[in-house]
Write an enzyme that holds these catalytic residues in place. Structure first.
Site: not given
Length: 335
Positions: A12, A35, A121, A152-154, A184, A198, A234
């Protein structure tokens, strides 16, 4: 100078990063991707995306390459980062976006393979530095920082919020809840997971879980060490998240003062990272927004002068990937 980049992990974030640099027109050349998936799948998932839509480019592939609008990119399928021949391809920076090689000792294998810098990332362990653009990039030292975490994004959302509050009013302590899109790492249907919450169906439940984002804010704002914590909820959306931050500040403030501080920051030193809105938006409105955080001024609350509650929205994939592109340019221009 064109920055030569290799991507390890084309999931992603790897694919969002690729699209973001194309959209930005950044002076970055992707020379190779590593990958474990086959190139047919890699090319297909780059071309077609449920959230972002179809890539406006011609995408083809061979057994070991993908080609995007005539630019051919070498594709490897190595499990060990040390086996990827970055040096032979004159790669400057590796984007480590597998989510696996987040320890410095593992990430350094890319440097052993010939890369100059590694950008992780994700939150990392023993990294040379964690950088949240707009908050602490002034601490970067190109002579000694080779393994760099983009947090992190947060954390990219909450750190600018905390910076504005702390610099203007002084944070005594704070608690954060991120209302976060599923990822994911969760399950489509109930299936075993080390985190039993989760393990439950992601699109059918609101799932409480952990986040290190609040504590990680202290990595970029050290004065907040020990002052912040938080949890994640989530929720059943594929992207588009929000951070609810409640803090005690060191002096009495009003809602208007808080909003004015954020508006000033969004139009000034944090422009491009922090956005400001007075519109009554919802999560789908933030999808495709490149900001790290969009401050929702209508949701600001102040109780008894020193208890402040604020809300910031973020596209946890697209916003974060744009910061990763920006960080690549920031680091690459200092090679």
């Amino acid at each position: 100078m064109t920055i030569r980049v290799g991507i390890n992990g084309f999931g992603r974030i790897g694919r969002n990063y690729f699209r973001a640099l194309l959209e930005q027109g950044a002076d970055i050349e992707i020379v190779a991707v590593n990958d474990l998936g086959d190139t047919a799948t890699t090319a297909h998932l780059l071309k077609y995306d449920t959230i972002l839509g179809r890539l406006k480019a011609e995408v083809t592939h061979t057994a070991d390459t993908i080609t995007v609008d005539g630019k051919t990119i070498k594709v490897f399928s190595e499990r060990n980062p040390a086996d990827i021949p970055w040096g032979e391809l004159n790669v400057d920076i590796v984007i480590e976006s597998t989510g696996i090689f987040t320890k410095k000792a593992d990430a350094e294998k890319h440097i052993a393979g010939g890369a100059k810098k590694v950008l992780i990332s994700a939150p990392a362990s023993d990294e040379d530095i964690t950088i949240v653009l707009g908050v602490n990039e002034d601490k970067y030292d190109p002579a000694k920082h080779n393994v760099i975490s983009n947090a992190s994004c947060t954390t990219n959302c909450v750190a600018p919020m905390a910076k504005v509050l702390d610099e203007n009013f002084g944070i005594v302590k704070g608690l954060m809840t991120t209302i976060h899109a599923y990822t994911n790492d969760q399950r489509i249907l109930d299936f075993p997971h080390k985190d039993l919450r989760r393990a439950r169906a992601a699109a059918e439940n609101i799932i409480p879980t952990t986040t290190g984002a609040a504590k990680a804010t202290a990595l970029v704002l050290p004065q907040l060490k020990g002052k912040m914590d938080g949890i994640s909820m989530r929720v059943p959306v594929p992207t588009g998240s929000a951070t609810d931050l409640v803090v005690e500040v060191s002096r009495e403030v009003t809602k208007d003062e808080v909003n004015a501080a954020f508006k000033k920051a969004a139009e000034g030193e944090l422009q491009g990272y922090l956005s400001y809105t007075e519109d009554p938006i919802v999560s789908s409105d933030i999808v495709g927004d490149p900001s790290s955080c969009t401050f929702d001024s209508a949701m600001t609350m102040v109780m008894e002068g020193t208890s402040v509650k604020i809300l910031g929205w973020y596209d946890n994939e697209w916003g974060y990937s744009n910061r990763l592109v920006d960080l690549t340019v920031f680091v690459g221009n200092q090679l």
